[in-house]
Design an enzyme around this catalytic site. Sequence first.
Site, PDB file in Angstrom:
ATOM      1  N   HIS A   1      -6.835   2.880  -7.916  1.00  0.00           N
ATOM      2  CA  HIS A   1      -7.005   1.772  -6.883  1.00  0.00           C
ATOM      3  C   HIS A   1      -8.202   1.921  -5.806  1.00  0.00           C
ATOM      4  CE1 HIS A   1      -4.461   4.196  -4.462  1.00  0.00           C
ATOM      5  NE2 HIS A   1      -4.799   3.514  -3.406  1.00  0.00           N
ATOM      6  N   ARG A   2      -8.488   3.223  -5.727  1.00  0.00           N
ATOM      7  CA  ARG A   2      -9.412   3.495  -4.650  1.00  0.00           C
ATOM      8  C   ARG A   2     -10.713   2.798  -4.634  1.00  0.00           C
ATOM      9  NH1 ARG A   2      -8.235   6.987  -0.684  1.00  0.00           N
ATOM     10  NH2 ARG A   2     -10.344   7.511  -0.227  1.00  0.00           N
TER      11      ARG A   2
END
Length: 375
Positions: free
Chosen positions: A218-219
Site C-alpha cells: 500500500h505504500r
Amino acid sequence: MTGTESSPEEIAALPDGGVAVVLGTRPEIVKLAGIIRHLGPKARVVHTGQHYDSALSDVFFAELGLPAPDVRFSVGGATRAGQIASALGSLDLLFAQTKPVAVVVQGDTNATVAGALAGNARSIPVVHVEAGLRSFDRNMPEEHNRVVTDHVSDLLCAATDDNVGNLAREGLAGKSVIRTGNTVVEAVLSQLPHPARRERLLADRGLEPDRYALATIHRPENTDDPAALAAILTELNRIPCRVVLPLHPRTASAIERFGLTAHLDGLAVTDPLGPSEFLGLAAHAALLISDSGGVQEECTVLKRPLIVVRRSTERPEAMRDFAVLVAPGPLISKTAGEWLDELPELHTRLARAASPFGDGHASARIVAEIARRFA
C-alpha cells in the site's frame, strides 16, 4: 523499561479536559487502542479522517471494542501538505475551545505531525508513542513526520534501545525519553483469534496452514510507481504457493489506473481485512510479504518470516531475525522460494526468537507516565 500500571485514582485525577488522542489511520487505531482503554473516560479520541474508507477505519473501532471517535475531521483525499494543514487548523480550533491536559500521537502519519504541532502551538504537552524510529531515508515522507514530531514532543515513548539511541544522537535525552516497549505486542496478543476461530477462518477461505503466503502492498513508493507495482505483482505470481492479497483501496486504484488488472488473476485477492482476521491468517501463513511498518512488528510476535518490499526501513530490529529488506523485483520470489524450501526449520528457529518490541505492557506504562506527569 520504566513505569508500572497507573491506578484508577491517578487516571481520575487527570483534569476534565482529558487527554486528546489524535489519530487518522488504521495502524494508529490498532496501536493506540490499549492506551484509549487504559485512559477510559479521560480519553478524547480525535480522528482526522486520513483513512476515511470504512474498511480502514470504522470496522477497526468496532472490532477493537472502542467507542466511536469524539471528534472526526475529513482530511482524507488531499495531498500530504493539504492533510497536515487541514488537520492542524481544525485541531487548533478544537484545542482553543477545549484544552486537553496532553495530546497523544503515535508513529509517523500526517495525523501524527499535525497533532504534535497543534499541541505544541497551544502549549499543551505532546506525548509521542513510538518515538525514535529512523530510516535515515529522507525520501520517505514519514521520516520527516517522525523527526518533526519527536522534536516538538514533551514525552518521548521509545519502544527499543535502538530508538532511545536515535533520540540521544539528536540531542533528545534525559527525562523526556522513556523506553516503554511497543504497543503492537499487546495489540497482537489481544486481537489474535483463538485457535478454533483461526481454524474456521482458514477453512472459510480454503486455506491450509503453512501452504499460503499473505501479502499487503500500500505504500506510495510502490503504488505510485507503475514499474514497481507491476514488478511486485509479477513476483507475487511467481511464488510457488497460493498468495492471499487483501487489496488496499490505494493499491486497487493504482492497479486500475496503470492497467495492471491482469496481474491479479493468479492471486487470491480479498477486500481489506479487519485486524483479527488479518492476524489469524498471518499466524498460519508460510510467510508474509508486505511494505507495512506494522507488519514488520507483528511478524515478530506471530513468529512468521517477512519479506519487506521497501528500499529502507525504520525498524532494523525486525531485520535481525524475522525479516529481510527487498526492493521490488526478482528477489521477492527468489527469497520466498528459498524460505519455502526450508520452511519447518525456519519456523522452528523463529518460534524460539524473542520479539524485540517488548513484553506487552507498553500501553499501561505510557498511561501511567501521563498520569504521573500531567495530573
